[in-house]
Structure formats: structure tokens, C-alpha cells
Write an enzyme that holds these catalytic residues in place. Structure first.
Site, PDB file in Angstrom:
ATOM      1  N   ASN A  47       0.786  -1.232   0.000  1.00 29.12           N
ATOM      2  CA  ASN A  47       0.000   0.000   0.000  1.00 29.12           C
ATOM      3  C   ASN A  47       0.820   1.285   0.000  1.00 29.12           C
ATOM      4  O   ASN A  47       0.252   2.369   0.102  1.00 29.12           O
ATOM      5  CB  ASN A  47      -0.969  -0.004   1.186  1.00 29.12           C
ATOM      6  N   CYS A  48       2.114   1.182  -0.120  1.00 27.72           N
ATOM      7  CA  CYS A  48       2.988   2.361  -0.147  1.00 27.72           C
ATOM      8  C   CYS A  48       2.833   3.082  -1.496  1.00 27.72           C
ATOM      9  O   CYS A  48       2.879   2.450  -2.555  1.00 27.72           O
ATOM     10  CB  CYS A  48       4.438   1.915   0.058  1.00 27.72           C
TER      11      CYS A  48
END
Length: 114
Positions: free
Chosen positions: A10-11
């Protein structure tokens, strides 16, 4: 060429790097620290090649949330221990192209690699 990209799903920076690779048809394996963790040997290889100062993400919220005592007197050994305990502190992404390592994502650098 074997390509592995290390990071967290999710970065935002990881999403940009993976989108860049996908758009250029670069085949890669994604290693998610949250799902797969990181072993000491791999992390030591990152640090040997790139330096612990590069591999340790001191700008991230995980590092900034550490108690001050954990942030003091950093060296390679202490940085590796922190990153093994909390892989979110590892710079993202780490790109491994047949053993050649690159930390972070900048499109202009990736252009020179592929």
C-alpha cells in the site's frame, strides 16, 4: 534478467514503481515485507551494497514513532535490528536486478536500468 522489487503493497512510492515497471512490460516478482517479512541475510546484503544510511528509512512514520533511545547511536548493527523488527523502516522500494540493488524510485533512474 530476474527482477524482484521489495516493499509494502500500500505504499504510494511502491505503487508508482510497480506501475512504471508494468507500463514497460518489465517482469518482476513483488516481495511484500508485510506478507513475507525479510530475512537477516537479505537485509545484510542490502546494507552491504547500499549502506545502512540508505536502507533505513528515517523519514517514515514508523521510524519517527520510535522512542528517542532507539534512534540514538545508530550503526549498521542497530539499524539492521530495527529493520528486522519492523520492516516498514526499510527504504522503499529496493529493486534487485540479478543482484544489482537500487533503493528508492525515480523514473529517470529506472529508465537507465531497463
Amino acid at each position: 534478467m530476474t527482477v524482484t522489487i521489495y516493499g509494502i503493497k500500500n505504499c504510494d512510492t511502491m505503487k508508482k514503481a510497480r506501475t512504471w515497471l508494468d507500463a514497460r512490460g518489465v517482469a518482476y516478482r513483488f516481495h511484500d515485507y508485510k506478507a513475507e517479512g525479510i530475512d537477516a541475510a537479505s537485509l545484510a546484503r542490502f546494507v552491504d551494497a547500499l549502506g545502512w544510511e540508505t536502507v533505513l528509512n528515517r523519514a517514515g512514520t514508523t521510524f519517527r514513532a520510535l522512542p528517542d533511545v532507539d534512534k540514538q547511536d545508530l550503526d549498521a548493527r542497530k539499524a539492521i535490528a530495527l529493520m528486522l523488527a519492523q520492516p516498514s523502516m526499510i527504504k522503499r522500494p529496493i529493486l534487485d536486478r540479478d543482484g544489482a540493488l537500487t533503493a528508492g524510485f525515480k523514473p529517470e533512474i529506472y529508465e537507465t536500468l531497463f
